[in-house]
Design an enzyme around this catalytic site. Structure first.
Site, PDB file in Angstrom:
ATOM      1  N   LYS A 168       0.866  -1.222  -0.121  1.00 50.21           N
ATOM      2  CA  LYS A 168       0.149   0.017  -0.096  1.00 50.21           C
ATOM      3  C   LYS A 168       0.887   1.375  -0.050  1.00 50.21           C
ATOM      4  O   LYS A 168       0.410   2.297  -0.395  1.00 50.21           O
ATOM      5  CB  LYS A 168      -0.846   0.071   1.135  1.00 50.21           C
ATOM      6  N   GLY A 169       2.116   0.955   0.378  1.00 49.90           N
ATOM      7  CA  GLY A 169       2.930   2.337   0.677  1.00 49.90           C
ATOM      8  C   GLY A 169       3.116   3.495  -0.481  1.00 49.90           C
ATOM      9  O   GLY A 169       3.386   4.420  -0.260  1.00 49.90           O
ATOM     10  N   GLU A 191       7.789   2.465  -6.898  1.00 50.36           N
ATOM     11  CA  GLU A 191       8.105   2.107  -5.551  1.00 50.36           C
ATOM     12  C   GLU A 191       8.125   3.294  -4.695  1.00 50.36           C
ATOM     13  O   GLU A 191       8.514   4.394  -5.090  1.00 50.36           O
ATOM     14  CB  GLU A 191       8.953   1.245  -5.387  1.00 50.36           C
ATOM     15  N   ASP A 205      14.382  -1.006  -0.085  1.00 48.57           N
ATOM     16  CA  ASP A 205      15.320  -1.272   1.106  1.00 48.57           C
ATOM     17  C   ASP A 205      16.233  -2.720   0.954  1.00 48.57           C
ATOM     18  O   ASP A 205      17.419  -2.183   0.054  1.00 48.57           O
ATOM     19  CB  ASP A 205      14.389  -1.459   2.360  1.00 48.57           C
ATOM     20  N   LYS A 250      16.880   3.221   0.182  1.00 50.60           N
ATOM     21  CA  LYS A 250      17.679   3.158   1.385  1.00 50.60           C
ATOM     22  C   LYS A 250      18.720   1.791   0.951  1.00 50.60           C
ATOM     23  O   LYS A 250      18.344   0.544   1.085  1.00 50.60           O
ATOM     24  CB  LYS A 250      16.673   2.530   2.614  1.00 50.60           C
ATOM     25  N   ASP A 267       4.647   3.628   6.726  1.00 52.02           N
ATOM     26  CA  ASP A 267       3.834   3.175   7.957  1.00 52.02           C
ATOM     27  C   ASP A 267       4.855   2.981   8.835  1.00 52.02           C
ATOM     28  O   ASP A 267       5.725   2.233   8.784  1.00 52.02           O
ATOM     29  CB  ASP A 267       2.544   2.376   7.916  1.00 52.02           C
ATOM     30  N   ARG A 305       0.772   7.075   7.708  1.00 49.32           N
ATOM     31  CA  ARG A 305       1.026   7.137   6.201  1.00 49.32           C
ATOM     32  C   ARG A 305       0.335   8.457   5.746  1.00 49.32           C
ATOM     33  O   ARG A 305       0.814   8.931   4.656  1.00 49.32           O
ATOM     34  CB  ARG A 305      -0.053   5.905   5.601  1.00 49.32           C
TER      35      ARG A 305
HETATM   36  C1  PRP Z   1       7.744  -1.797   1.471  1.00 47.35           C
HETATM   37  C2  PRP Z   1       7.808  -1.003   0.182  1.00 47.35           C
HETATM   38  C3  PRP Z   1       8.390  -2.383  -0.607  1.00 47.35           C
HETATM   39  C4  PRP Z   1       9.069  -3.002   0.353  1.00 47.35           C
HETATM   40  C5  PRP Z   1      10.471  -2.569   0.472  1.00 47.35           C
HETATM   41  O1  PRP Z   1       6.417  -2.366   1.720  1.00 47.35           O
HETATM   42  O2  PRP Z   1       6.419  -0.616  -0.124  1.00 47.35           O
HETATM   43  O3  PRP Z   1       7.430  -2.741  -1.256  1.00 47.35           O
HETATM   44  O4  PRP Z   1       8.620  -2.771   1.663  1.00 47.35           O
HETATM   45  O5  PRP Z   1      11.349  -3.289   1.112  1.00 47.35           O
HETATM   46  P1  PRP Z   1      12.428  -4.358   0.550  1.00 47.35           P
HETATM   47  O6  PRP Z   1      13.106  -3.504  -0.398  1.00 47.35           O
HETATM   48  O7  PRP Z   1      13.311  -4.570   2.091  1.00 47.35           O
HETATM   49  O8  PRP Z   1      11.633  -5.819   0.287  1.00 47.35           O
HETATM   50  P2  PRP Z   1       5.830  -3.169   2.970  1.00 47.35           P
HETATM   51  O9  PRP Z   1       6.203  -4.315   3.112  1.00 47.35           O
HETATM   52  O10 PRP Z   1       6.112  -2.224   4.141  1.00 47.35           O
HETATM   53  O11 PRP Z   1       4.361  -2.789   2.896  1.00 47.35           O
HETATM   54  P3  PRP Z   1       3.346  -1.442   2.676  1.00 47.35           P
HETATM   55  O12 PRP Z   1       3.701  -0.863   1.297  1.00 47.35           O
HETATM   56  O13 PRP Z   1       1.938  -2.305   2.667  1.00 47.35           O
HETATM   57  O14 PRP Z   1       3.506  -0.646   3.745  1.00 47.35           O
END
Ligand code: PRP
Length: 195
Positions: free
Chosen positions: A53-54, A109, A113, A141, A169, A175
């Site tokens: 959702k981010g 995105e 991370d 990141k 979040d 958010r």
């Molecule tokens: C976040 C972001 C990416 C992912 C990146 O989503 O939107 O999809 O983490 O992390 P990574 O590079 O370590 O794989 P999250 O899992 O927090 O879900 P959300 O978007 O619903 O908050």
């Protein structure tokens, strides 16, 4: 805190220690990214793909910063468990509605991370024969990056800190803040994984 504390409900901004990227800085950078994408994708009718959702706030803003025709679709994923997340295994909860065959796909995105989520999704989308597949992330990141990924457009490089706001979040909270902020260590350590 003084500059924004009177704009938001105290229980929304409780736990925030500093603003890391202001709403004005985000607006400026999103506008620059939109201009670059508009030039690069003129005449290509790209499909912007976001992972929920981010990404929802960045997607809404980047769409309006792009000045050529585009289409949009969303995908939703979930991790099976913290252990499988570390291996980059994610489960599709909602697939795209749009066929990718022959399309110019731009994956949008909010934050990259470790890169594991994006790596999985890019591998999945590549099997659908898009004409091109590129990545635009607002926040990068790289400190904990586990896979080398081709990211064509990056908004901001962020330090290795837990950040919230502008779609990001902490336990589904924050958010809706229009800026990106740091949390106090107490709040961070009461939470779950860091992204
Ligand atoms: C976040 C972001 C990416 C992912 C990146 O989503 O939107 O999809 O983490 O992390 P990574 O590079 O370590 O794989 P999250 O899992 O927090 O879900 P959300 O978007 O619903 O908050």
């Amino acid at each position: 805190m003084a500059s924004f504390s009177n704009l938001f409900s105290p229980d929304l901004i409780e736990g925030i220690s500093d603003v890391l990227v202001s709403a004005e800085q985000i607006e400026q950078r999103v506008s620059e990214l939109g201009r670059a994408i508009s030039v690069d994708y003129a005449g290509k009718n790209p499909l912007l793909v976001g992972v929920l959702k981010g990404v929802l706030i960045f997607m809404a803003d980047i769409l309006r910063a792009i000045t050529v025709p585009v289409e949009v679709d969303f995908i939703a994923v979930s991790t099976y468990s913290p252990e499988t997340r570390d291996k980059g295994l994610v489960r599709l909860l909602k697939d795209l509605e749009t066929p990718l065959n022959g399309r110019h796909v731009l994956f949008i995105e909010d934050v990259v991370d470790t890169g594991l989520t994006l790596n999985y999704l890019l591998s999945n989308l590549r099997t659908r024969s898009p004409a091109s597949l590129e990545v635009c992330t607002l926040f990068n990141k790289s400190r904990h990056r586990l896979v080398d990924l081709p990211i064509k457009y990056t908004g901001f490089d962020l330090p290795d800190r837990f950040v919230v706001g502008y779609g990001l979040d902490h336990r589904e909270r924050y958010r809706n803040l229009p800026f990106v902020a740091l949390l106090t260590p107490q709040v961070v350590h009461s939470g779950r994984k860091e992204t």
